[in-house]
Design a protein around this motif. Structure first.
Motif, PDB file in Angstrom:
ATOM      1  N   SER A 136       0.833  -1.213   0.000  1.00 52.35           N
ATOM      2  CA  SER A 136       0.000   0.000   0.000  1.00 52.35           C
ATOM      3  C   SER A 136       0.860   1.253   0.000  1.00 52.35           C
ATOM      4  N   ARG A 140       1.212   4.123  -2.993  1.00 50.24           N
ATOM      5  CA  ARG A 140       1.030   5.554  -2.711  1.00 50.24           C
ATOM      6  C   ARG A 140       2.272   6.341  -3.090  1.00 50.24           C
ATOM      7  N   ARG A 145      -3.251   3.948  -6.258  1.00 48.64           N
ATOM      8  CA  ARG A 145      -4.167   3.529  -5.196  1.00 48.64           C
ATOM      9  C   ARG A 145      -4.370   2.026  -5.251  1.00 48.64           C
ATOM     10  N   ASP A 147      -6.495  -1.108  -2.597  1.00 49.28           N
ATOM     11  CA  ASP A 147      -7.144  -1.385  -1.316  1.00 49.28           C
ATOM     12  C   ASP A 147      -6.440  -2.557  -0.625  1.00 49.28           C
ATOM     13  N   GLN A 179      -3.984   4.753 -12.541  1.00 52.63           N
ATOM     14  CA  GLN A 179      -3.130   4.444 -11.392  1.00 52.63           C
ATOM     15  C   GLN A 179      -3.874   3.753 -10.243  1.00 52.63           C
ATOM     16  N   VAL A 180      -4.838   2.925 -10.580  1.00 50.56           N
ATOM     17  CA  VAL A 180      -5.580   2.159  -9.578  1.00 50.56           C
ATOM     18  C   VAL A 180      -5.371   0.669  -9.851  1.00 50.56           C
TER      19      VAL A 180
END
Length: 330
Positions: A136, A140, A145, A147, A179-180
């Protein structure tokens, strides 16, 4: 963390990726301040008094020097006073970066450097249960991003090597939109790797699924997974299961139980499921099978594939023994 001249920085810890990043950041900052600086990167074992004096004194073309001394634990004993002198009274045009990989070797020098109040940067080993958090943070750091469940899935697919995990994050962010990173992205890029890993073979063994275990073993060998990695993965899975069986009655919180066992918290569900088919004596017997197979694939046997077959079948048979005698009786 900002490098400047007239400073000495000690980077200490076993995690090579974090240490390298710290070195790169310090060097980049020093060069930004003094673009003409001479950069030297040397192993401590190769230094003598003349070389140390030469690289820390600038050059004909620049008075400024950035010096990175790697593997500080291997520094010749007769140079300790010289390094401490540089740390105690840093030269105005020198940025000295010392890298120590952790451990007790060279501790006396480290104590003297700390007494000299050098800047310190830690590069600690990332524990197994901390890897999803590292993922994570890594995402960042690169402006993306992810989860928590997806971070856990990525670690499960790629493994615990920090460089591999960081490389996987970089690859996913380079190839995903906006960018996810999603679970679908992880599955698309890394599911194949997970299917042929030793951890998949180990999970099938602990689940007692003979067909799946032998099938994944064949596929792993055909795709180039080294036999020693397979025995290591099975042995590690058995040890984790044994530690789980020993600790689960202590009514620990999941986070504390995961630390005791040495796994990320999300692996506890798998261990809880697998533990229903095992008792402690059966796990101990299976670990002995794994130790024998490990010796065989390292040269004691001329047929590593056969040794691995026997390991898989032996582990599954020990699970059957456990279910036939749930109280742990032989």
């Amino acid at each position: 963390m900002t490098a400047s001249f007239a400073t000495v920085t000690l980077i200490q810890g076993p995690e090579g990726l974090l240490a390298e990043r710290a070195v790169r950041q310090l060097v980049d900052e020093a060069v930004r301040q003094r673009p003409d600086a001479t950069i030297s990167r040397v192993p401590a074992s190769g230094l003598d008094r003349g070389t140390l004096a030469e690289i820390t004194a600038g050059s004909l073309f620049s008075a400024a020097s950035v010096v990175v001394v790697e593997q500080l634990a291997e520094l010749p004993a007769n140079l300790a006073d010289d390094v401490v002198a540089l740390a105690t009274a840093p030269e105005p045009d020198l940025a000295l970066i010392l890298v120590h990989e952790g451990g007790v070797k060279g501790k006396a020098l480290l104590d003297r450097l700390r007494k000299a109040k050098v800047e310190q940067v830690d590069a600690p080993m990332v524990k197994a249960w901390e890897l999803p958090q590292f993922v994570s943070a890594e995402v960042r750091r690169q402006g993306g991003r992810i989860d928590r469940p997806t971070a856990e899935a990525l670690v499960n697919a790629v493994g615990s090597d920090l460089r591999s995990v960081a490389g996987a994050v970089a690859q996913l962010l380079a190839d995903t939109e906006e960018q996810v990173i999603t679970r679908a992205d992880v599955g698309r890029y890394f599911a194949g790797r997970a299917e042929v890993s030793g951890f998949a073979v180990a999970d099938h063994c602990l689940d007692g699924d003979r067909e799946a275990a032998l099938g994944s073993l064949r596929w792993a060998l055909e795709t180039g997974v080294a036999p020693v990695l397979l025995t290591s993965a099975i042995a590690a899975a058995l040890r984790n299961l044994g530690k789980y069986l020993g600790a689960r009655e202590e009514r620990l919180r999941d986070a504390d139980l995961a630390r005791r066992v040495g796994v990320p918290p999300w692996k506890l569900k798998d261990l809880a499921r697998q533990a229903r088919g095992w008792n402690a004596p059966a796990v101990a017997a299976a670990i002995q099978f794994a130790a024998t197979a490990d010796a065989q694939v390292k040269g004691a046997s001329g047929d590593p594939g056969f040794a691995l077959d026997m390991l898989v079948l032996g582990v599954i048979e020990r699970r059957r023994d456990s279910r036939r005698s749930p109280a742990g009786c032989p």
